[in-house]
Design a protein around this motif. Structure first.
Motif, mmCIF file in Angstrom:
data_model
loop_
_atom_site.group_PDB
_atom_site.id
_atom_site.type_symbol
_atom_site.label_atom_id
_atom_site.label_comp_id
_atom_site.label_asym_id
_atom_site.label_seq_id
_atom_site.Cartn_x
_atom_site.Cartn_y
_atom_site.Cartn_z
ATOM 1 N N THR A 185 0.832 -1.198 0.000
ATOM 2 C CA THR A 185 0.000 0.000 0.000
ATOM 3 C C THR A 185 0.872 1.256 0.000
ATOM 4 N N HIS A 228 -4.182 -13.287 1.845
ATOM 5 C CA HIS A 228 -3.794 -12.104 2.587
ATOM 6 C C HIS A 228 -3.458 -12.453 4.037
ATOM 7 N N ALA A 308 -9.235 0.890 9.616
ATOM 8 C CA ALA A 308 -10.019 1.382 10.749
ATOM 9 C C ALA A 308 -11.474 0.914 10.640
ATOM 10 N N TRP A 328 -6.088 -5.315 15.267
ATOM 11 C CA TRP A 328 -5.120 -4.567 14.455
ATOM 12 C C TRP A 328 -3.899 -5.448 14.235
ATOM 13 N N ARG A 436 -1.609 6.304 9.437
ATOM 14 C CA ARG A 436 -0.317 5.781 9.028
ATOM 15 C C ARG A 436 0.620 6.975 8.931
#
Ligand code: ADP
Length: 540
Positions: A185, A228, A308, A328, A436
């Motif tokens: 990302t 993933h 989130a 998380w 981030r």
């Protein structure tokens, strides 16, 4: 003095043997491309998995060889999770949502020798076949169509193999079992390699009561892709406990998932917030337009993470009897590192407080050390206010990336992983992700949390989704810009949105400079808001 305990290496092979013998009759259900359901017992899955191990060996697999998978969520992918390491290989999951130009170099980086691919994904494979040459391509006939003659047929290989005579490849507990590239990302994709030891420890920690809290009666629907972060490690836990698994195959549209939930009601589902946003919108629409079409399984809990989780989403599902449990983590952390659950001190808390906590990343899991480092280099106090970068270490946290030197932008001198996530922690140890590092907005020298703004905006009745980015500003250096997706048939003015934010405690200087209505928020390959793309769309 020496301990008297046996020195037996932790091994995922044990998990499969346990499922295939103690829970032999429990079921694994897969949705096929034609939407029919295919059922296997764990006894069958064990035999097929051992057959896969035997077949790979016959094809020439040597210890440590990488076997890539390019597959949807289904029983054969589960067999790869165990069968590839059983023969001493390393399963390397390829992300089918990336472009062929991205997948090829990732396969090359891992030096994949073998590929196991769904027949319906062969067109994708052919687009990157020139970028990396696999020595052997095995096709899983997911749709039932004949396998091209020049490629190996997964089912034929299994039929010709010897599951009873198969012997597991001897291994140490630190030997690799699987590999996953970060989705990139925020930069180049990097390989993380998991071991027997890290996988078993992560599985045990995930199963704790306050975490996934699995019971033998649970029915688990993994919507999170198996490519993933090992599907968050849940397949290992499900197999260890012999839980009924329901795999959605390629059918991930909200309507398809709701249909599947009627056919095979899960007690636990897992997926990123994007999936659940789509499901709740479809579900609530149907309540008025097609009453009775679907029922959300009573008491279902849903494991959510990867980005989130808006409080409004948690509240919306709770209204229909489904609890979202937020966690998380990242590919680098196996991935579970924090979980949000109502710990003892919160048992008497009111509903608002429970929702507020549920919308946080939560409490650090056992075996993981977590600290928040401030810009000044010290630890942030547990005041729920001070921002710091999350740094972690532990037996299922990666200490390096495959084939890359350990650099100080990713790892600290004293051996912690720098996550690039910015957060606060309060007196109860609840971590709250604010951004981030790359997404932070610094306006007039003060940080503004894009995640806080997004969550508050998504609580407005006219807003389906919101993503906030920084735009350059001559006076304040950066200002927030909010991209909003309206709910069907409703809209709000910028003034109304700002009033809504002010009422939720935001200061005037924190309000978005602009609101840009868009049709949909661009997503990354793993369903996160793709802020890099938004910054390109709205450079100023
Ligand atoms: P990538 O880093 O390539 O996007 P990962 O799936 O490893 O792929 O993503 C991990 C990142 O996802 C974390 O560093 C964090 O930014 C984000 N993330 C994961 N879970 C949460 C969560 N519960 N809340 C906010 N962000 C999250």
């Amino acid at each position: 003095m020496k301990s008297t305990m046996m020195d037996q290496p932790l091994s995922i092979n044990h998990l499969l043997e346990r499922a295939g013998t103690i829970f032999a009759s429990n079921e694994v259900v897969s949705r096929l491309p034609d939407k029919s359901l295919r059922r296997h017992s764990y006894g069958e899955i064990r035999r097929r998995t051992r057959a896969l191990g035997d077949a790979l060996r016959t094809l020439g697999l040597r210890k440590g060889d990488r076997v890539a998978t390019l597959c949807w969520n289904h029983h054969a992918h589960l067999e790869c999770y165990f069968g590839i390491p059983a023969a001493g290989g390393v399963m390397h999951t390829l992300n089918l949502r990336l472009s062929p130009a991205e997948i090829g170099p990732i396969a090359a980086d891992a030096e994949d020798r073998f590929l196991i691919v769904d027949d319906i994904l062969l067109p994708l494979y052919r687009q990157f076949a020139d970028l990396h040459r696999f020595e052997c391509v095995i096709v899983f006939p997911f749709s039932g169509a004949p396998v091209p003659a020049d490629l190996e047929d997964y089912e034929q290989l299994l039929a010709a193999a010897d599951p009873d005579g198969f012997e597991y490849e001897p291994h140490g507990e630190n030997d690799p079992v699987s590999m996953c590239h970060t989705s990139g990302t925020t930069g180049q994709a990097k390989g993380v390699v998991y071991s027997h030891r890290s996988t078993v420890l992560h599985t045990l920690v995930g199963c704790l009561g306050d975490h996934w809290g699995f019971k033998s009666t649970d029915v688990v629907l993994p919507v999170t892709p198996m490519f993933h972060a090992n599907c968050w490690g849940v397949p290992y836990a499900a197999v260890m406990l012999g839980l009924k698994l329901v795999f959605p195959g390629p059918h991930l549209h909200p309507e398809d998932l709701l249909d599947l939930m009627q056919l095979e009601p899960p007690s636990v589902a897992l997926g990123v917030p994007t999936i659940w946003m789509g499901v709740i919108q479809a579900y609530e629409r149907a309540l008025t337009e097609q009453p009775g079409r679907w029922r959300l399984p009573a008491g279902m809990r849903s494991l959510v993470g990867g980005s989130a989780v808006p409080e409004s989403l948690i509240r919306a599902f709770d209204r229909h009897g489904v609890w979202l449990l937020q966690a998380w983590g990242m590919t680098e952390t196996s991935p579970l590192a924090t979980v949000s659950y109502p710990r003892a001190e919160l048992q008497g808390a009111d509903a608002d407080e429970r929702y507020r906590r549920a919308a946080m990343a939560g409490v650090t899991v056992p075996l993981v050390d977590l600290r928040l480092r401030t810009d000044e280099g010290g630890d942030a106090p547990r005041d729920g206010q001070t921002l710091g970068e999350i740094q972690v270490r532990g037996p299922f946290i990666t200490g390096s990336y495959h084939g890359l030197p350990v650099t100080e932008d990713k790892f600290t001198d004293d051996g912690w992983l720098r996550t690039g996530d910015v957060a606060t922690m309060d007196e109860l140890g609840f971590v709250r992700i604010t951004d981030r590092t790359k997404d932070l907005i610094k306006s007039g020298g003060e940080w503004i949390s894009s995640v806080d703004l997004e969550n508050a905006l998504m609580a407005h009745p006219a807003v389906a989704e919101a993503a906030v980015i920084a735009i350059p500003d001559a006076k304040w250096s950066e200002r927030p810009l909010a991209c909003v997706v309206w709910r069907a048939g409703v809209q709000a003015t910028p003034a109304e949105l700002s009033t809504h934010l002010l009422a939720r405690g935001f200061a005037k200087w924190q309000l978005p400079e602009r609101y840009e209505p868009i049709d949909a928020i661009p997503r990354t390959s793993t369903g996160k808001f793709w802020k890099l793309r938004l910054r390109e769309l709205f450079p100023a």
